[in-house]
Design a protein around this motif. Structure first.
Motif, short mmCIF file in Angstrom:
data_model
loop_
_atom_site.label_atom_id
_atom_site.label_comp_id
_atom_site.label_asym_id
_atom_site.label_seq_id
_atom_site.Cartn_x
_atom_site.Cartn_y
_atom_site.Cartn_z
N PRO A 184 5.69 1.20 -5.02
CA PRO A 184 5.12 -0.09 -5.42
C PRO A 184 3.99 -0.56 -4.50
O PRO A 184 4.03 -0.31 -3.30
CB PRO A 184 6.31 -1.06 -5.29
CG PRO A 184 7.49 -0.27 -4.90
CD PRO A 184 7.04 1.09 -4.48
N TYR A 185 2.99 -1.17 -5.10
CA TYR A 185 1.94 -1.84 -4.31
C TYR A 185 1.62 -3.17 -4.96
O TYR A 185 1.74 -3.33 -6.18
CB TYR A 185 0.70 -0.94 -4.17
CG TYR A 185 -0.05 -0.66 -5.45
CD1 TYR A 185 -1.12 -1.47 -5.83
CD2 TYR A 185 0.32 0.39 -6.29
CE1 TYR A 185 -1.81 -1.22 -7.02
CE2 TYR A 185 -0.36 0.64 -7.47
CZ TYR A 185 -1.42 -0.17 -7.83
OH TYR A 185 -2.09 0.06 -9.01
N PHE A 186 1.23 -4.13 -4.13
CA PHE A 186 1.01 -5.49 -4.60
C PHE A 186 -0.25 -5.57 -5.47
O PHE A 186 -1.29 -5.01 -5.12
CB PHE A 186 0.85 -6.42 -3.39
CG PHE A 186 0.78 -7.86 -3.79
CD1 PHE A 186 1.93 -8.55 -4.14
CD2 PHE A 186 -0.44 -8.53 -3.85
CE1 PHE A 186 1.87 -9.88 -4.53
CE2 PHE A 186 -0.51 -9.85 -4.24
CZ PHE A 186 0.65 -10.52 -4.59
N ALA A 187 -0.16 -6.26 -6.60
CA ALA A 187 -1.33 -6.41 -7.48
C ALA A 187 -1.78 -7.86 -7.46
O ALA A 187 -1.01 -8.75 -7.83
CB ALA A 187 -0.96 -6.00 -8.90
N ALA A 188 -2.99 -8.10 -6.99
CA ALA A 188 -3.49 -9.48 -6.91
C ALA A 188 -3.97 -9.97 -8.27
O ALA A 188 -3.91 -11.16 -8.57
CB ALA A 188 -4.64 -9.56 -5.91
#
Ligand code: GLU
Length: 356
Positions: A184-188
Motif C-alpha cells: 500500500p501507498y498513500f494516495a493524495a
C-alpha cells in the motif's frame, strides 16, 4: 483546473470517530469535530453533518455489547439516536448554533416528490443558519428500504443538495493504493474510481461502522457524477477540516467528473435501487453509447429479474458489464414477450436513461 471553492459542504462522521477504545461515546472527539464545524459555519459555510454512532451509543447505554440481531440493533439505534443528538445539540449550543435532526430512509430518496421536498427542507434550514444533522432512520429501516451505510447516505445527501464537497471523517489518514507487489501507498488524489482503485479498497476495515473503503468508493462515484469533490480525512487530527476547506492538500481528495449529471439523472441513477437487468447486443450498445438513442426491444438479448414498468434496471453488455441504467417502460413479463422484435416501441426512453 479552476480554484476549488467549497461553500456547501456535507461532513460525515463515522462511528469509529465517535467511539473510545472501550466502546463508549467519545465526547472529546465529538466536541473537537463540532468546534471545527462551528468555525466553518461562522465563516459563512453551509454545513450539513451526517453522523453515525446511534447504534454504538445506544448499545453502550443498554449494556448490549455489540448488538447482533436486527431488533437489538434497531432498539440500540432508538436509544442511541436521541443520546447522540443531545450531545450534538449541547456542543453546538456552546457556539450559539441550532441543530436539526433529519432521519432518512431509502424510500424518502427513491420517491422523487419526497426527494425534492427533502431538498427544500435542507435549503430552508441552511438559510436559517441551522446545522442539519442527518442519520439513517435505523429504527424503522428494513432491508428493502435501507441505504445501509452512512458513506452512501452522505453522498446521496451531497448530491441532493448540490454540495461542493463531501468530507468523510474517519480513523485513517486517507485512501491507500496498492503497487504492483500489493504494497500500500498513500494516495493524495484520485482522479477516477476505476478497477485499480476498487481493487485497492479491500474489505470493510472498521469493526464499528458499516462501511470501510468499499462504501467510501461507492460514495465517491455518487459524488463524481454529481460534480461534488469528496475527501477522506482523519477525524482525530487537529485543523485538517479547516485546511481542506481552504483548498490545502490533506487526506485523499477524489475529483468529480468534468461533466456532471443533471439533478434528475443523478436521482435516477443513484437514488433508486436497480430491480433487474437488460442484456443488450452490440448494435444496441452503439445506439445507446454513440448515437444517443433510446433502448429498443430489438437490441435486448435477455431480461434478468422480475420488475414492474417504471422500475430502474441495469443495462449491460453480453459480458454483463454495466453500461447504463434506465427506467423501463414495460414490466419484465412484457419485455420477455417483445425482446428481439422490431417496431414494438421503446424499452427505455432516452430521457430516462443514464450512461455510466
Ligand atoms: N446509521 C448507523 C448508526 O448511526 C451507522 C451506519 C454507518 O456507520 O455507516 O449507528
Amino acid at each position: 483546473m479552476a480554484k476549488r471553492a467549497f461553500n456547501t459542504i456535507v461532513i460525515k462522521v463515522g462511528s469509529s470517530s465517535l467511539t473510545t477504545s472501550d466502546g463508549k461515546l467519545d465526547l472529546v472527539n465529538l466536541k473537537k469535530i463540532v468546534t471545527e464545524i462551528a468555525a466553518l459555519v461562522k465563516a459563512g459555510k453551509k454545513i450539513i453533518l451526517v453522523t453515525s454512532g446511534s447504534i454504538v451509543c445506544g448499545a453502550e447505554k443498554l449494556g448490549l455489547g455489540k448488538p447482533k440481531t436486527i431488533p437489538e440493533k434497531q432498539a440500540a439505534a432508538a436509544v442511541g439516536q436521541s443520546r447522540l443528538m443531545r450531545q450534538y445539540e449541547k456542543a453546538f449550543e456552546e457556539f450559539g448554533l441550532t441543530v436539526a435532526q433529519i432521519l432518512i430512509t431509502r424510500d424518502a430518496i427513491a420517491d422523487r416528490e419526497r426527494y425534492l421536498n427533502a431538498r427544500n427542507t435542507f435549503n430552508t434550514l441552511l438559510t436559517e443558519k441551522v446545522v442539519p444533522i442527518v442519520n439513517e432512520n435505523d429504527t424503522v429501516a428494513i432491508e428493502e428500504i435501507k441505504i445501509g451505510d452512512n458513506d452512501n447516505l452522505a453522498a446521496l445527501t451531497a448530491s441532493l443538495i448540490g454540495a461542493d464537497l463531501l468530507v468523510l471523517l474517519t480513523d485513517v489518514d486517507g485512501f491507500y493504493m496498492k503497487n504492483e507487489e500489493g504494497i500500500p501507498y498513500f494516495a493524495a488524489e484520485i482522479k477516477e474510481i476505476n478497477k485499480e482503485v476498487e481493487s485497492a479498497a479491500g474489505q470493510p476495515s472498521t469493526q464499528l461502522g458499516t462501511g470501510g473503503m468499499i462504501t467510501k468508493l461507492q460514495a465517491g462515484k455518487v459524488c463524481a457524477d454529481a460534480g461534488v469533490y469528496m475527501a477522506i480525512i482523519n477525524s482525530r487530527k487537529e485543523g485538517l477540516l479547516q485546511q481542506l476547506v481552504e483548498g490545502k492538500q490533506v487526506g485523499t481528495i477524489f475529483l468529480p467528473k468534468e461533466s456532471k449529471l443533471d439533478g434528475r439523472k443523478r436521482w435516477l441513477v443513484h437514488g433508486l435501487k436497480t430491480e433487474g437487468a437488460l442484456i443488450i447486443d452490440a448494435g444496441a450498445e452503439t445506439a445507446l453509447l454513440k448515437n444517443g438513442k433510446s433502448l429498443l426491444p430489438v437490441g435486448i438479448k435477455a431480461v434478468q429479474g422480475k420488475f414492474q414498468a417504471g422500475a430502474l434496471v441495469a443495462i449491460a453488455d453480453e459480458d454483463e458489464k454495466e453500461l447504463a441504467r434506465g427506467l423501463v417502460n414495460l414490466s419484465s413479463k412484457e419485455l420477455l414477450e417483445v425482446i428481439g422484435k422490431k417496431d414494438v416501441g421503446e424499452a427505455v426512453h432516452r430521457d430516462n436513461l443514464v450512461i455510466l
